[in-house]
Write a protein that holds these residues in place. Structure first.
Motif, mmCIF file in Angstrom:
data_model
loop_
_atom_site.group_PDB
_atom_site.id
_atom_site.type_symbol
_atom_site.label_atom_id
_atom_site.label_comp_id
_atom_site.label_asym_id
_atom_site.label_seq_id
_atom_site.Cartn_x
_atom_site.Cartn_y
_atom_site.Cartn_z
ATOM 1 N N GLY A 36 -43.107 31.692 94.763
ATOM 2 C CA GLY A 36 -42.321 32.915 94.638
ATOM 3 C C GLY A 36 -41.455 32.921 93.400
ATOM 4 N N LEU A 37 -40.804 31.787 93.116
ATOM 5 C CA LEU A 37 -39.923 31.716 91.940
ATOM 6 C C LEU A 37 -40.723 31.803 90.639
ATOM 7 C CD1 LEU A 37 -37.438 28.926 93.082
ATOM 8 C CD2 LEU A 37 -37.085 31.408 93.072
ATOM 9 N N LEU A 38 -41.892 31.171 90.606
ATOM 10 C CA LEU A 38 -42.722 31.250 89.399
ATOM 11 C C LEU A 38 -43.154 32.690 89.138
ATOM 12 C CD1 LEU A 38 -44.936 28.065 89.937
ATOM 13 C CD2 LEU A 38 -43.179 28.376 88.183
ATOM 14 N N TYR A 39 -43.610 33.370 90.193
ATOM 15 C CA TYR A 39 -44.034 34.762 90.034
ATOM 16 C C TYR A 39 -42.847 35.668 89.688
ATOM 17 C CZ TYR A 39 -48.862 34.246 91.677
ATOM 18 O OH TYR A 39 -50.189 33.923 91.803
ATOM 19 N N LEU A 40 -41.690 35.416 90.323
ATOM 20 C CA LEU A 40 -40.507 36.227 90.016
ATOM 21 C C LEU A 40 -40.074 36.051 88.566
ATOM 22 C CD1 LEU A 40 -37.956 36.170 92.983
ATOM 23 C CD2 LEU A 40 -39.107 38.139 91.965
ATOM 24 N N GLY A 41 -40.096 34.812 88.080
ATOM 25 C CA GLY A 41 -39.777 34.576 86.672
ATOM 26 C C GLY A 41 -40.710 35.338 85.763
ATOM 27 N N SER A 42 -41.978 35.380 86.150
ATOM 28 C CA SER A 42 -42.968 36.142 85.383
ATOM 29 C C SER A 42 -42.644 37.634 85.389
ATOM 30 C CB SER A 42 -44.356 35.892 85.980
ATOM 31 O OG SER A 42 -45.280 36.872 85.583
ATOM 32 N N GLY A 43 -42.436 38.171 86.590
ATOM 33 C CA GLY A 43 -42.216 39.612 86.705
ATOM 34 C C GLY A 43 -40.942 40.077 86.033
ATOM 35 N N ILE A 44 -39.840 39.351 86.259
ATOM 36 C CA ILE A 44 -38.558 39.748 85.661
ATOM 37 C C ILE A 44 -38.600 39.609 84.141
ATOM 38 C CG2 ILE A 44 -36.107 39.156 85.509
ATOM 39 C CD1 ILE A 44 -36.273 38.316 88.468
ATOM 40 N N ALA A 189 -45.785 39.885 93.697
ATOM 41 C CA ALA A 189 -46.113 38.572 94.261
ATOM 42 C C ALA A 189 -44.864 37.719 94.445
ATOM 43 C CB ALA A 189 -47.110 37.861 93.351
ATOM 44 N N GLY A 190 -43.956 37.752 93.458
ATOM 45 C CA GLY A 190 -42.743 36.958 93.552
ATOM 46 C C GLY A 190 -41.848 37.402 94.688
ATOM 47 N N SER A 191 -41.684 38.710 94.854
ATOM 48 C CA SER A 191 -40.829 39.223 95.927
ATOM 49 C C SER A 191 -41.393 38.864 97.296
ATOM 50 C CB SER A 191 -40.690 40.738 95.799
ATOM 51 O OG SER A 191 -40.098 41.094 94.566
ATOM 52 N N VAL A 192 -42.697 39.067 97.476
ATOM 53 C CA VAL A 192 -43.316 38.781 98.779
ATOM 54 C C VAL A 192 -43.207 37.301 99.120
ATOM 55 C CG1 VAL A 192 -45.511 38.717 100.026
ATOM 56 C CG2 VAL A 192 -44.875 40.750 98.720
ATOM 57 N N ASN A 193 -43.579 36.435 98.187
ATOM 58 C CA ASN A 193 -43.576 35.003 98.479
ATOM 59 C C ASN A 193 -42.161 34.443 98.660
ATOM 60 O OD1 ASN A 193 -46.383 34.745 98.386
ATOM 61 N ND2 ASN A 193 -46.376 34.537 96.167
ATOM 62 N N THR A 194 -41.214 34.922 97.837
ATOM 63 C CA THR A 194 -39.838 34.435 97.959
ATOM 64 C C THR A 194 -39.200 34.897 99.263
ATOM 65 O OG1 THR A 194 -39.587 34.437 95.541
ATOM 66 C CG2 THR A 194 -37.575 34.385 96.854
ATOM 67 N N LEU A 195 -39.386 36.158 99.616
ATOM 68 C CA LEU A 195 -38.829 36.664 100.872
ATOM 69 C C LEU A 195 -39.451 35.962 102.068
ATOM 70 C CD1 LEU A 195 -38.587 40.498 100.100
ATOM 71 C CD2 LEU A 195 -36.707 38.862 100.302
ATOM 72 N N LEU A 196 -40.743 35.687 101.997
ATOM 73 C CA LEU A 196 -41.408 34.969 103.088
ATOM 74 C C LEU A 196 -40.841 33.557 103.225
ATOM 75 C CD1 LEU A 196 -43.603 34.880 105.245
ATOM 76 C CD2 LEU A 196 -45.248 34.234 103.468
ATOM 77 N N ALA A 197 -40.628 32.894 102.073
ATOM 78 C CA ALA A 197 -40.067 31.540 102.099
ATOM 79 C C ALA A 197 -38.658 31.541 102.693
ATOM 80 C CB ALA A 197 -40.045 30.962 100.691
ATOM 81 N N LEU A 198 -37.823 32.506 102.300
ATOM 82 C CA LEU A 198 -36.455 32.584 102.831
ATOM 83 C C LEU A 198 -36.471 32.907 104.322
ATOM 84 C CD1 LEU A 198 -34.678 34.499 99.912
ATOM 85 C CD2 LEU A 198 -34.642 32.036 100.394
ATOM 86 N N LEU A 200 -38.638 31.934 106.398
ATOM 87 C CA LEU A 200 -39.061 30.724 107.101
ATOM 88 C C LEU A 200 -37.996 29.631 107.054
ATOM 89 C CD1 LEU A 200 -42.791 30.556 105.939
ATOM 90 C CD2 LEU A 200 -41.923 31.204 108.207
ATOM 91 N N GLY A 201 -36.818 29.962 106.502
ATOM 92 C CA GLY A 201 -35.708 29.027 106.526
ATOM 93 C C GLY A 201 -35.530 28.190 105.276
ATOM 94 N N MET A 202 -36.319 28.422 104.240
ATOM 95 C CA MET A 202 -36.159 27.662 103.004
ATOM 96 C C MET A 202 -34.955 28.209 102.237
ATOM 97 S SD MET A 202 -40.186 27.553 101.913
ATOM 98 C CE MET A 202 -41.431 27.347 103.199
ATOM 99 N N THR A 203 -34.344 27.368 101.437
ATOM 100 C CA THR A 203 -33.170 27.777 100.660
ATOM 101 C C THR A 203 -33.455 27.672 99.172
ATOM 102 O OG1 THR A 203 -32.290 25.518 100.766
ATOM 103 C CG2 THR A 203 -31.574 27.066 102.469
ATOM 104 N N LEU A 204 -32.822 28.552 98.422
ATOM 105 C CA LEU A 204 -33.021 28.552 96.972
ATOM 106 C C LEU A 204 -32.449 27.281 96.354
ATOM 107 C CD1 LEU A 204 -32.063 32.245 96.074
ATOM 108 C CD2 LEU A 204 -34.353 31.245 96.074
ATOM 109 N N PRO A 205 -33.095 26.727 95.350
ATOM 110 C CA PRO A 205 -32.555 25.542 94.675
ATOM 111 C C PRO A 205 -31.362 25.920 93.806
ATOM 112 C CG PRO A 205 -34.510 26.307 93.546
ATOM 113 C CD PRO A 205 -34.385 27.154 94.779
#
Length: 346
Positions: A36-44, A189-198, A200-205
């Motif tokens: 998600g972060l890789l795709y978000l970096g790409s999109g932004i 892709a970045g928004s979908v994957n990052t939101l899904l990860a969050l 599921l309980g994952m936290t941003l680095p």
């Protein structure tokens, strides 16, 4: 053609190099969140670059008939593909997954040839087989695969099919603004994957890992995708996919330099196979009498034998330039590739 080949190989270099660099930068970030972060970096990053380039927000320029192709590419390549891959990785060893990922180039070419009727002569098919054989050799499992069911390989194969569909759908909009296409796919892709990860309980680095990860995404996913779209514009899906499938070899070569890994005879055999495949593609000679049908689209171009159209009186004569233009029917013979102007049947 040479410029398009350069775009395809540069896309492979950027994407292939991103894997070992990601290993150095982020390491312990969960795969779903990292994607998600890789795709978000790409999109932004690409959206910001487009805003700076145009000095204001501009419409996409896509025709109404092109939106289904782009939305379909986003769905298959940005949402379904990564989810299928991540599910497959849970149930499959890394070595088996690397081997199966070579399916993407094969499925991309098969869809291009069978479903979208791209031309493929014997030289192109042999080149594709040599490149894929090199990738298979490079990623062949050497020990216990750790596979616990057939669901993992099936999911990874499904991911490859999703990306093959994505490549062929993106081909249909490749004449449009590559920055918009790649940036939009990255944001979705970045928004979908990052939101899904969050969810599921994952936290941003922390910032120390977040910024490098998104920067890597901009280069390894964003700029790479822009190059891939430009290559699709000039080469078609099958040939672009073949050049791009050299990315695993490039990633392995970068790992040798950055991580100090050792080489083996298998590495050099894979390099020879991929080199032979690229050479077969580079030396292709395809030309025949063909007919151009009435076509209207917009892309960057110069006035050549395929672009003989009038302009408004205020045009300053700048070339290359981009605008909506019409191609009138014509028939001629010359060397060509399945680019945006040569998608005829054989």
């Amino acid at each position: 053609m040479n410029r398009s080949v350069f775009y395809a190989l540069l896309a492979a270099v950027l994407f292939g190099a991103s894997t070992p660099v990601a290993k150095l930068l982020v390491g312990d970030v969960p795969p779903l969140l990292l994607a998600g972060l890789l795709y978000l970096g790409s999109g932004i990053g690409l959206s910001a670059a487009r805003l700076i380039r145009d000095r204001r927000w501009q419409p996409s320029g896509l025709a109404r008939a092109e939106w289904p192709w782009l939305l379909g590419a986003m769905l298959f390549g940005g949402v379904l593909g990564p989810v299928a891959l991540l599910y497959g990785l849970v149930h499959t060893s890394g070595a088996t997954a690397s081997l199966l990922l070579n399916l993407e180039a094969v499925l991309t070419a098969l869809l291009a040839w069978l479903a979208f009727k791209e031309n493929a002569d014997r030289r192109i098919v042999l080149g594709m087989l040599a490149i894929v054989a090199g990738g298979v050799l490079l990623s062949w499992p050497t020990g216990d695969t750790g596979q616990d069911s057939w669901l993992g390989p099936l999911a990874i194969s499904a991911a490859c099919l999703c990306w093959a569909i994505d490549n062929n759908l993106t081909r249909h909009v490749s004449a449009s603004d590559a920055l918009f296409i790649a940036g939009s796919k990255g944001l979705v892709a970045g928004s979908v994957n990052t939101l899904l990860a969050l969810a599921l309980g994952m936290t941003l680095p922390g910032v120390a890992k977040l910024v490098p990860a998104m920067t890597l995404g901009l280069l390894g996913y964003g700029v790479s995708l822009v190059m891939f779209v430009l290559a699709l514009r000039g080469l078609g899906a099958a040939r672009t996919g073949a050049y791009f499938s050299t990315a695993p070899f490039i990633g392995a070569a970068v790992a040798l330099l950055l991580l100090g890994e050792s080489t083996s005879p298998v590495f050099w055999a894979a390099a020879a196979l991929m080199g032979a495949g690229v050479w077969l593609h580079l030396t292709e000679q395809h030309g025949h009498q063909h007919t151009h049908h009435d076509l209207q689209h917009a892309h960057s171009h110069r006035h050549d034998e395929h672009h003989q159209h009038p302009h408004d009186p205020g045009w300053a004569g700048d070339e290359p330039h981009s605008h909506h233009h019409r191609h009138l029917p014509m028939a001629h013979s010359h060397r060509h590739f399945p680019d945006i102007h040569h998608r005829h049947e054989h």
